[in-house]
Design a protein around this motif. Structure first.
Motif, PDB file in Angstrom:
ATOM      1  N   VAL A 176       0.823  -1.219   0.000  1.00  0.00           N
ATOM      2  CA  VAL A 176       0.000   0.000   0.000  1.00  0.00           C
ATOM      3  C   VAL A 176       0.856   1.268   0.000  1.00  0.00           C
ATOM      4  O   VAL A 176       0.602   2.212  -0.746  1.00  0.00           O
ATOM      5  CB  VAL A 176      -0.946   0.023   1.214  1.00  0.00           C
ATOM      6  N   ASN A 177       1.893   1.271   0.838  1.00  0.00           N
ATOM      7  CA  ASN A 177       2.707   2.483   1.019  1.00  0.00           C
ATOM      8  C   ASN A 177       4.054   2.417   0.320  1.00  0.00           C
ATOM      9  O   ASN A 177       4.936   3.224   0.589  1.00  0.00           O
ATOM     10  CB  ASN A 177       2.931   2.718   2.516  1.00  0.00           C
ATOM     11  N   GLY A 178       4.236   1.477  -0.569  1.00  0.00           N
ATOM     12  CA  GLY A 178       5.505   1.341  -1.264  1.00  0.00           C
ATOM     13  C   GLY A 178       6.532   0.569  -0.448  1.00  0.00           C
ATOM     14  O   GLY A 178       6.189  -0.276   0.385  1.00  0.00           O
ATOM     15  N   ALA A 179       7.804   0.865  -0.683  1.00  0.00           N
ATOM     16  CA  ALA A 179       8.902   0.133  -0.045  1.00  0.00           C
ATOM     17  C   ALA A 179       8.846   0.188   1.478  1.00  0.00           C
ATOM     18  O   ALA A 179       9.329  -0.726   2.153  1.00  0.00           O
ATOM     19  CB  ALA A 179      10.238   0.688  -0.539  1.00  0.00           C
ATOM     20  N   ALA A 180       8.247   1.247   2.027  1.00  0.00           N
ATOM     21  CA  ALA A 180       8.178   1.396   3.491  1.00  0.00           C
ATOM     22  C   ALA A 180       7.410   0.248   4.148  1.00  0.00           C
ATOM     23  O   ALA A 180       7.617  -0.051   5.330  1.00  0.00           O
ATOM     24  CB  ALA A 180       7.519   2.735   3.844  1.00  0.00           C
TER      25      ALA A 180
ATOM     26  N   VAL B 153      14.183   1.987  -6.100  1.00  0.00           N
ATOM     27  CA  VAL B 153      13.104   0.991  -6.149  1.00  0.00           C
ATOM     28  C   VAL B 153      11.893   1.545  -6.896  1.00  0.00           C
ATOM     29  O   VAL B 153      11.776   2.749  -7.131  1.00  0.00           O
ATOM     30  CB  VAL B 153      12.679   0.563  -4.724  1.00  0.00           C
ATOM     31  N   TYR B 154      10.979   0.630  -7.254  1.00  0.00           N
ATOM     32  CA  TYR B 154       9.750   1.045  -7.924  1.00  0.00           C
ATOM     33  C   TYR B 154       8.890   1.884  -6.982  1.00  0.00           C
ATOM     34  O   TYR B 154       8.711   1.550  -5.815  1.00  0.00           O
ATOM     35  CB  TYR B 154       8.964  -0.173  -8.404  1.00  0.00           C
ATOM     36  N   LYS B 155       8.341   2.945  -7.538  1.00  0.00           N
ATOM     37  CA  LYS B 155       7.529   3.873  -6.758  1.00  0.00           C
ATOM     38  C   LYS B 155       6.122   3.333  -6.513  1.00  0.00           C
ATOM     39  O   LYS B 155       5.526   3.560  -5.453  1.00  0.00           O
ATOM     40  CB  LYS B 155       7.460   5.214  -7.503  1.00  0.00           C
ATOM     41  N   GLN B 156       5.579   2.625  -7.495  1.00  0.00           N
ATOM     42  CA  GLN B 156       4.184   2.166  -7.416  1.00  0.00           C
ATOM     43  C   GLN B 156       4.031   0.980  -6.457  1.00  0.00           C
ATOM     44  O   GLN B 156       4.706  -0.035  -6.599  1.00  0.00           O
ATOM     45  CB  GLN B 156       3.672   1.759  -8.794  1.00  0.00           C
ATOM     46  N   PRO B 157       3.133   1.095  -5.473  1.00  0.00           N
ATOM     47  CA  PRO B 157       2.830  -0.070  -4.616  1.00  0.00           C
ATOM     48  C   PRO B 157       2.027  -1.099  -5.402  1.00  0.00           C
ATOM     49  O   PRO B 157       1.443  -0.787  -6.439  1.00  0.00           O
ATOM     50  CB  PRO B 157       2.009   0.539  -3.474  1.00  0.00           C
ATOM     51  N   CYS B 158       1.965  -2.321  -4.910  1.00  0.00           N
ATOM     52  CA  CYS B 158       1.349  -3.428  -5.664  1.00  0.00           C
ATOM     53  C   CYS B 158      -0.172  -3.509  -5.522  1.00  0.00           C
ATOM     54  O   CYS B 158      -0.811  -4.273  -6.250  1.00  0.00           O
ATOM     55  CB  CYS B 158       1.968  -4.760  -5.225  1.00  0.00           C
ATOM     56  N   ILE B 159      -0.767  -2.757  -4.599  1.00  0.00           N
ATOM     57  CA  ILE B 159      -2.193  -2.925  -4.318  1.00  0.00           C
ATOM     58  C   ILE B 159      -3.071  -2.705  -5.552  1.00  0.00           C
ATOM     59  O   ILE B 159      -3.990  -3.484  -5.813  1.00  0.00           O
ATOM     60  CB  ILE B 159      -2.636  -1.999  -3.154  1.00  0.00           C
ATOM     61  N   SER B 160      -2.755  -1.665  -6.334  1.00  0.00           N
ATOM     62  CA  SER B 160      -3.587  -1.391  -7.509  1.00  0.00           C
ATOM     63  C   SER B 160      -3.427  -2.477  -8.565  1.00  0.00           C
ATOM     64  O   SER B 160      -4.397  -2.843  -9.250  1.00  0.00           O
ATOM     65  CB  SER B 160      -3.226  -0.028  -8.099  1.00  0.00           C
TER      66      SER B 160
END
Length: 237
Positions: A155-159, A189-196
């Motif tokens: 949801v929040n990316g790498a964090a 790292v990739y900016k887009q989180p995987c949720i979408s």
């Protein structure tokens, strides 16, 4: 007295043989989705107590019933058994009504299913920073998803990875310096989180299921017509 039409009889047999094969296909696909390791780990409900696999379980049941009905229809047509044909007609009609009811319920509770999926994914964020065996299995599944779809975190990316980021950053690593990448903890790292992306994959699978359901509905209506015509012809023989 009128005889039984050979055309109707063997059309009914061929139809039901294809119907039986459809049941096998639905059952096989549903079991594959249900037992898919990556799918189980990513969509695991964690502690939420809600299973996103209810639809898959229903498909397993429907596939099994369709196989049984296909067998009944084939035997009923070949043996000219009114009892088997009547059981086939009733069973097929019930399935068609259940499909209509499921479609109405699915449309009505679409927002609810989206909420359940959203809650499931948010609930699983904590698994990324955990260290137990269940968390490790989930992390492995997500790293494979990240590799394939070029995203990072839920949801929040790498964090989202917390203290486990350095151990798992390879699947998040972005080789370019484009706007789709961002620096986190010294790594690109990739900016887009995987949720979408996960939601898109789920939506595509739902569209496939809807397409199968509509195709089956047409086949089922034809089956109802064939079986009733043959049933009446046998009765008038």
């Amino acid at each position: 007295m009128a005889g039984v039409s050979g055309c109707i009889k063997y059309s009914m047999f061929i139809f039901n043989f294809l119907f039986w094969l459809c049941g096998i296909l639905i059952l096989a696909v549903a079991i594959w989705v249900r037992l898919s390791k990556d799918g189980q780990e990513i969509l695991s409900p964690g502690d939420s107590g809600t299973s996103p696999y209810i639809a898959v379980n229903i498909l397993i049941a429907v596939g099994s019933i369709i196989m049984i009905l296909g067998f009944l229809g084939c035997c009923g047509a070949v043996r000219e058994s009114r009892c088997m044909l009547l059981l086939f007609f009733i069973g097929l009609l019930l399935i068609l009504l259940l499909q209509v009811a499921a479609g109405i319920l699915g449309a009505t509770f679409k927002s609810e299913s989206e909420r359940i999926l959203n809650e499931t994914l948010h609930e699983n964020i904590k698994l990324l920073s955990a260290a137990d065996e269940n968390a490790k299995a989930f992390q492995k599944a997500l790293t494979e998803f990240q590799n394939e779809f070029k995203c990072c975190g839920l949801v929040n990316g790498a964090a989202d990875w917390g203290n486990n980021f350095q151990e798992n950053y390879k699947s998040c690593e972005c080789s370019s310096l484009s706007d789709s990448c961002v620096m986190y903890d010294g790594k690109n790292v990739y900016k887009q989180p995987c949720i979408s992306l996960i939601k898109e994959v789920v939506a595509k699978h739902i569209l496939i299921v809807i397409g199968i359901a509509f195709g089956l509905a047409v086949i089922e209506i034809l089956g109802l017509v064939f079986s009733m015509v043959l049933y009446c012809q046998i009765g008038n023989k």
